[in-house]
Design an enzyme around this catalytic site. Structure first.
Site, mmCIF file in Angstrom:
data_model
loop_
_atom_site.group_PDB
_atom_site.id
_atom_site.type_symbol
_atom_site.label_atom_id
_atom_site.label_comp_id
_atom_site.label_asym_id
_atom_site.label_seq_id
_atom_site.Cartn_x
_atom_site.Cartn_y
_atom_site.Cartn_z
ATOM 1 C CG ASP A 37 -2.011 -1.080 1.096
ATOM 2 O OD1 ASP A 37 -2.554 -1.259 0.000
ATOM 3 O OD2 ASP A 37 -2.269 -1.751 2.109
ATOM 4 C CG ASP A 88 -6.430 -4.738 -3.810
ATOM 5 O OD1 ASP A 88 -6.640 -5.838 -4.339
ATOM 6 O OD2 ASP A 88 -7.077 -4.334 -2.832
HETATM 7 N N1 GLY Z 1 -6.907 -2.066 -1.366
HETATM 8 C C1 GLY Z 1 -7.928 -2.459 -0.453
HETATM 9 C C2 GLY Z 1 -9.289 -2.293 -0.979
HETATM 10 O O1 GLY Z 1 -9.513 -2.054 -2.141
HETATM 11 O O2 GLY Z 1 -10.201 -2.405 -0.175
#
Ligand code: GLY
Length: 407
Positions: free
Chosen positions: A122, A182
């Site tokens: 992230d 993601d």
């Molecule tokens: N990257 C986490 C989500 O999309 O909830």
């Protein structure tokens, strides 16, 4: 100044325009909703909220059901970069110095993420949405240094045997070497760094990660697994799973849109045709399965549909991804298709059904974060606001270019 009056005006404009013509036409030919008016109102609201939370040393993440105000999270939360990003877009649109000051203030603490041992992928969301926008808009050299450091930190999670980044080190016990869809969004930081004075190897890492994701996480049915599990020693793909979706082989809405946007960027940066084909395939499947109002349910395969929550954040991400994709495809019909699709999502998010107005401090209502965990269901979430603002700015710039080209 109160935002009630202009908001009411906006709603009237939108309602009249929405009812008058449901057929989609290219942005170039439409006057259906005035992106500048929507941006004016959003920037005004963001400024009001920013002024009221200016002394906070934490970051807006969601608004609880029935509440008015943002709930806040620590800088280490994966969502910390989105509020500074919303501030940067609001400043970019309005040129308001107060918004710039707030953007700088909320960007600053995220520096620590770039220099702390990586514990998830992230870093890209956190640092690129804050410092990335800050650098793009201001050219501040200090921001550039921090972005380059963040890219190096993210790259420490790369496993050359698998050829991908380990998205969640904390989930190794469950998924072994895991790479999640993601994570495609965080390659942009690596591509950017490789072009801007960082290690060239960052490009190779990002490209390899996209290839591994494409081969293993994109499924034959044109949807994606949320999580891919790999053997960290042999590099073999073991299995696909879900974490935030309804089922392993279901279509979790936001995951699909991370894929659409992520593969579009991967193509833009590498020129690999297979990435473009993947972005198109994921987009078409998404478009074909949307409900009538074009805002997806949180998972396309939840058997409770139509009595299931929506995910407005996925619509905002899809809009950004398809606006990017529309610039990459050569065929005029495809350009039009993805532009119109993106435009229709943003138009819908700008109606009174989805736009918060005076309901609470957020811009966009009705997002779903983690349904299986019963967390953030049908509430405003900061990344919906971020990608909604990004899409509006993209549309505004396209419209400006178009009107210039006509002069
Ligand atoms: N990257 C986490 C989500 O999309 O909830």
């Amino acid at each position: 100044m109160s935002i009630a009056k202009p908001f009411l005006l906006l709603v009237i404009v939108l309602l009249v325009s929405c009812n008058s013509n449901k057929k989609q036409v290219p942005v170039s030919e439409t006057q259906k909703f005035d992106v500048k008016t929507v941006l004016d109102l959003n920037a005004l609201k963001v400024k009001e909220v920013a002024t009221s939370i200016s002394t906070k040393d934490s970051f807006p993440r969601n608004v609880k059901k029935g509440a008015k105000d943002w709930d806040f999270v620590d800088v280490k939360d994966w969502c910390s970069g989105f509020w500074p990003g919303v501030l940067w877009y609001s400043y970019e649109h309005s040129g308001d110095k107060i918004l710039k000051d707030e953007a700088e203030k909320f960007t600053l603490p995220i520096k620590s993420i770039a220099y702390t041992k990586a514990d998830n992928h992230d870093i890209g969301f956190m640092v690129y949405c804050s410092y990335g926008n800050g650098y793009r808009i201001t050219g501040n050299e200090e921001y550039k240094k921090i972005l380059l450091a963040a890219a190096d930190t993210l790259a420490t999670l790369y496993n050359p045997k698998v050829g991908s980044i380990l998205s969640w080190p904390s989930q190794m016990h469950k998924f072994k070497h895991n790479t999640i869809i993601d994570n495609m969004m965080n390659l942009e930081l690596l591509f950017w760094a490789a072009k801007n004075g960082g290690d060239k190897e960052l490009y190779t890492i990002a490209k390899s990660h996209a290839e591994v994701t494409m081969k293993n996480i994109v499924r034959k049915d044109s949807a994606v697994y949320h999580v891919g599990s790999f053997d960290e020693v042999t590099g073999d793909f073991l299995a696909g799973y879900t974490h935030q979706g309804y089922a392993k082989e279901s279509m979790w809405a936001r995951g699909q849109t991370w894929g659409i946007y992520g593969f579009s960027i991967a193509y833009r940066e590498t020129g690999e045709k297979a990435f473009l084909d993947t972005a198109i395939k994921l987009s078409d499947h998404y478009i074909n399965r949307l409900p009538e109002d074009k805002i997806p349910y949180w998972d396309f395969d939840d058997p409770k549909i139509p009595n299931a929550p929506k995910d407005a954040s996925a619509a905002a991400v899809a809009a950004c991804g398809m606006l990017e994709l529309s610039k990459l495809v050569k065929d005029e019909k495809l350009k039009e298709k993805y532009t119109n699709a993106a435009y229709s999502y943003i138009e819908e998010l700008s109606t009174e059904t989805y736009l918060s107005g005076n309901t609470n401090q957020a811009l966009v209502l009705h997002s779903t974060g983690h349904f299986p965990k019963n967390s953030e269901i049908d509430v405003p979430i900061i990344y919906a606001d971020y990608y909604y603002m990004e899409a509006l700015m993209r549309i505004k710039k396209e419209e400006e270019l178009l009107s210039l080209s006509k002069k």
